[in-house]
Design a protein around this motif. Structure first.
Motif, PDB file in Angstrom:
ATOM      1  N   GLY A  13       0.819  -1.203   0.000  1.00 40.16           N
ATOM      2  CA  GLY A  13       0.000   0.000   0.000  1.00 40.16           C
ATOM      3  C   GLY A  13       0.855   1.255   0.000  1.00 40.16           C
ATOM      4  N   PHE A  14       1.908   1.270   0.812  1.00 43.73           N
ATOM      5  CA  PHE A  14       2.809   2.418   0.850  1.00 43.73           C
ATOM      6  C   PHE A  14       3.627   2.534  -0.439  1.00 43.73           C
ATOM      7  N   VAL A  15       3.971   1.389  -1.024  1.00 41.92           N
ATOM      8  CA  VAL A  15       4.690   1.399  -2.301  1.00 41.92           C
ATOM      9  C   VAL A  15       3.832   2.053  -3.381  1.00 41.92           C
ATOM     10  N   ASN A  16       2.545   1.726  -3.389  1.00 46.42           N
ATOM     11  CA  ASN A  16       1.639   2.313  -4.374  1.00 46.42           C
ATOM     12  C   ASN A  16       1.571   3.833  -4.226  1.00 46.42           C
ATOM     13  N   ILE A  17       1.544   4.301  -2.975  1.00 46.66           N
ATOM     14  CA  ILE A  17       1.503   5.752  -2.736  1.00 46.66           C
ATOM     15  C   ILE A  17       2.767   6.408  -3.259  1.00 46.66           C
ATOM     16  N   LYS A  18       3.900   5.794  -2.979  1.00 47.72           N
ATOM     17  CA  LYS A  18       5.173   6.349  -3.421  1.00 47.72           C
ATOM     18  C   LYS A  18       5.294   6.314  -4.935  1.00 47.72           C
ATOM     19  N   ARG A  19       4.740   5.279  -5.532  1.00 47.86           N
ATOM     20  CA  ARG A  19       4.839   5.106  -6.978  1.00 47.86           C
ATOM     21  C   ARG A  19       4.012   6.170  -7.704  1.00 47.86           C
ATOM     22  N   VAL A 195      -5.721   5.137  -7.114  1.00 47.06           N
ATOM     23  CA  VAL A 195      -5.762   3.676  -6.977  1.00 47.06           C
ATOM     24  C   VAL A 195      -5.816   3.016  -8.341  1.00 47.06           C
ATOM     25  N   MET A 196      -6.537   3.606  -9.281  1.00 46.26           N
ATOM     26  CA  MET A 196      -6.640   3.059 -10.628  1.00 46.26           C
ATOM     27  C   MET A 196      -5.281   2.976 -11.310  1.00 46.26           C
ATOM     28  N   ILE A 197      -4.458   4.010 -11.096  1.00 53.10           N
ATOM     29  CA  ILE A 197      -3.111   3.988 -11.671  1.00 53.10           C
ATOM     30  C   ILE A 197      -2.302   2.856 -11.070  1.00 53.10           C
ATOM     31  N   GLY A 198      -2.445   2.666  -9.751  1.00 52.04           N
ATOM     32  CA  GLY A 198      -1.751   1.560  -9.100  1.00 52.04           C
ATOM     33  C   GLY A 198      -2.190   0.213  -9.643  1.00 52.04           C
ATOM     34  N   ILE A 199      -3.482   0.079  -9.909  1.00 49.38           N
ATOM     35  CA  ILE A 199      -3.999  -1.175 -10.493  1.00 49.38           C
ATOM     36  C   ILE A 199      -3.428  -1.388 -11.885  1.00 49.38           C
ATOM     37  N   SER A 200      -3.378  -0.308 -12.666  1.00 51.14           N
ATOM     38  CA  SER A 200      -2.854  -0.423 -14.029  1.00 51.14           C
ATOM     39  C   SER A 200      -1.384  -0.835 -14.021  1.00 51.14           C
ATOM     40  N   VAL A 201      -0.592  -0.237 -13.131  1.00 49.21           N
ATOM     41  CA  VAL A 201       0.836  -0.549 -13.052  1.00 49.21           C
ATOM     42  C   VAL A 201       1.061  -2.001 -12.635  1.00 49.21           C
ATOM     43  N   ALA A 221      -6.394  -5.821  -0.739  1.00 49.99           N
ATOM     44  CA  ALA A 221      -5.943  -5.193   0.512  1.00 49.99           C
ATOM     45  C   ALA A 221      -4.961  -4.038   0.304  1.00 49.99           C
ATOM     46  N   PRO A 222      -3.905  -4.182  -0.526  1.00 52.46           N
ATOM     47  CA  PRO A 222      -2.958  -3.068  -0.690  1.00 52.46           C
ATOM     48  C   PRO A 222      -3.604  -1.793  -1.218  1.00 52.46           C
ATOM     49  N   PHE A 223      -4.606  -1.948  -2.098  1.00 55.43           N
ATOM     50  CA  PHE A 223      -5.263  -0.774  -2.667  1.00 55.43           C
ATOM     51  C   PHE A 223      -6.181  -0.103  -1.641  1.00 55.43           C
ATOM     52  N   ILE A 224      -6.816  -0.914  -0.799  1.00 57.89           N
ATOM     53  CA  ILE A 224      -7.624  -0.349   0.281  1.00 57.89           C
ATOM     54  C   ILE A 224      -6.719   0.395   1.272  1.00 57.89           C
ATOM     55  N   ILE A 225      -5.588  -0.229   1.608  1.00 62.87           N
ATOM     56  CA  ILE A 225      -4.628   0.410   2.514  1.00 62.87           C
ATOM     57  C   ILE A 225      -4.114   1.713   1.907  1.00 62.87           C
ATOM     58  N   GLU A 226      -3.869   1.693   0.610  1.00 65.17           N
ATOM     59  CA  GLU A 226      -3.410   2.901  -0.075  1.00 65.17           C
ATOM     60  C   GLU A 226      -4.424   4.033   0.059  1.00 65.17           C
ATOM     61  N   GLY A 227      -5.685   3.747  -0.235  1.00 65.67           N
ATOM     62  CA  GLY A 227      -6.723   4.770  -0.172  1.00 65.67           C
ATOM     63  C   GLY A 227      -6.942   5.284   1.242  1.00 65.67           C
ATOM     64  N   VAL A 228      -7.020   4.368   2.211  1.00 66.63           N
ATOM     65  CA  VAL A 228      -7.252   4.775   3.599  1.00 66.63           C
ATOM     66  C   VAL A 228      -6.074   5.586   4.130  1.00 66.63           C
ATOM     67  N   THR A 229      -4.849   5.187   3.768  1.00 72.04           N
ATOM     68  CA  THR A 229      -3.662   5.914   4.224  1.00 72.04           C
ATOM     69  C   THR A 229      -3.639   7.336   3.669  1.00 72.04           C
ATOM     70  N   ILE A 230      -3.973   7.470   2.386  1.00 75.09           N
ATOM     71  CA  ILE A 230      -4.051   8.805   1.784  1.00 75.09           C
ATOM     72  C   ILE A 230      -5.101   9.646   2.509  1.00 75.09           C
ATOM     73  N   GLY A 231      -6.244   9.035   2.803  1.00 75.68           N
ATOM     74  CA  GLY A 231      -7.300   9.739   3.509  1.00 75.68           C
ATOM     75  C   GLY A 231      -6.875  10.191   4.899  1.00 75.68           C
ATOM     76  N   LEU A 232      -6.182   9.317   5.624  1.00 73.87           N
ATOM     77  CA  LEU A 232      -5.727   9.658   6.976  1.00 73.87           C
ATOM     78  C   LEU A 232      -4.668  10.758   6.945  1.00 73.87           C
ATOM     79  N   LEU A 233      -3.730  10.657   5.980  1.00 74.60           N
ATOM     80  CA  LEU A 233      -2.709  11.699   5.852  1.00 74.60           C
ATOM     81  C   LEU A 233      -3.353  13.045   5.533  1.00 74.60           C
ATOM     82  N   GLY A 234      -4.361  13.008   4.659  1.00 77.80           N
ATOM     83  CA  GLY A 234      -5.051  14.243   4.297  1.00 77.80           C
ATOM     84  C   GLY A 234      -5.856  14.842   5.436  1.00 77.80           C
ATOM     85  N   SER A 235      -6.243  14.035   6.412  1.00 76.58           N
ATOM     86  CA  SER A 235      -7.012  14.547   7.545  1.00 76.58           C
ATOM     87  C   SER A 235      -6.120  14.988   8.703  1.00 76.58           C
TER      88      SER A 235
END
Length: 302
Positions: A13-19, A195-201, A221-235
């Motif tokens: 999930g964190f790798v997807n965010i960094k990517r 998340v869509m970009i992460g799925i495509s990659v 799971a990694p994509f859900i973690i990616e989205g939730v982590t982005i949401g938490l960081l943004g809050s």
């Protein structure tokens, strides 16, 4: 899901965010703006409600009597007030006490001016009951009822104050709903695209995982973690900003506006953040979760 699998999903999930740095930052920024707006509005609403409660405690309904009303008549009015279920407390002020209070407020710098009234009380007909109600919203109904009581000359209450605070809170709430909905929609859209970009990659990698027996939950799971982590960081970001700014803003108001600032009651940081922190984090995580689910349903066929 065992610890090893959970750690792998978390790491991915964190790798997807960094990517997807650009989209991730855009999503975090949008959610931060949304939560910041919600936080500011929530803080104002809490303070308006806090002020309204203080008005309930400090501003009462004042009841004046007919000229020449006997003490028995005044006591009967007091019994009527006491029996009303809307009344929190009440106190009696005699004409002499009213005059003494008037002198302290208006003749404190020139006490000699008050000596001209030493033989006669100019407020001889100003004895009154001051009534504090359980709810400020009952002021009008209570005042109307008391005006019909025998021996009551006049009833004064702070209806404009109550209406201003109530209407301001409603107006602020209605005006902010549209802005919040728009920002929530933009936040969900950006996270779903991230998340869509992460799925495509990782599409080729996902196919391989499915071929070797990976479960749907393991893939998602990694994509859900990616989205939730982005949401938490943004809050978290706007919550920290509001926390740092709030105390300084209150101090500025107290300093710049002098007596006016000191007379306005403000809610404490603890009162605000006791609700704002879980609310902000919950909304941020919710936006991330919804954005992830929307994107996976559309682009991830597992």
């Amino acid at each position: 899901m065992n610890t090893r699998t959970a750690n792998y999903c978390l790491k991915q999930g964190f790798v997807n965010i960094k990517r997807n740095k650009l989209f991730s930052l855009a999503s975090i920024g949008t959610i931060a703006a949304c939560i910041f707006l919600i936080g500011v509005i929530f803080t104002i609403i809490i303070n308006v409600n806090f002020m309204e409660k203080k008005v309930e405690q400090q501003v009462g309904v004042t009841i004046f009597f007919n000229e020449g009303l006997s003490q028995q008549g005044i006591d009967d009015i007091g019994k009527t007030i006491k029996s009303d279920s809307r009344v929190k407390s009440y106190e009696y002020t005699s004409a002499e006490e009213a005059w003494e209070g008037f002198k302290k407020n208006y003749f404190k710098d020139n006490p000699d001016l008050a000596e001209g009234f030493s033989k006669e009380n100019p407020l001889a007909n100003s004895a009154s009951y001051t009534v504090y109600l359980k709810s400020i919203n009952d002021q009008k109904a209570f005042a109307t009822a008391m005006e019909k009581v025998q021996g009551v000359r006049q009833v004064k209450y702070s209806n404009p104050t109550r209406e201003f605070l109530t209407n301001f809170g409603k107006m602020l709430g209605y005006a902010s709903i549209a802005l919040i909905i728009i920002l929530l929609g933009v936040g969900i859209f950006l996270i779903s695209n991230t998340v869509m970009i992460g799925i495509s990659v990782r599409r080729h990698e996902i196919k391989i995982m499915k071929l070797i027996g990976a479960t749907n939950s393991f893939v998602r799971a990694p994509f859900i973690i990616e989205g939730v982590t982005i949401g938490l960081l943004g809050s978290i970001i706007p919550l920290v900003i509001i926390r740092l700014v709030y105390d300084r803003l209150i101090d500025l108001i107290m300093t710049k506006f002098g007596v006016l600032g000191n007379s306005i009651p403000f809610a404490s940081v603890h009162q605000i953040f006791l609700v704002l922190v879980p609310l902000g984090l919950g909304i941020g995580a919710g936006i991330g979760l919804i954005g992830s689910i929307v994107s996976m349903r559309k682009h991830l066929k597992v």
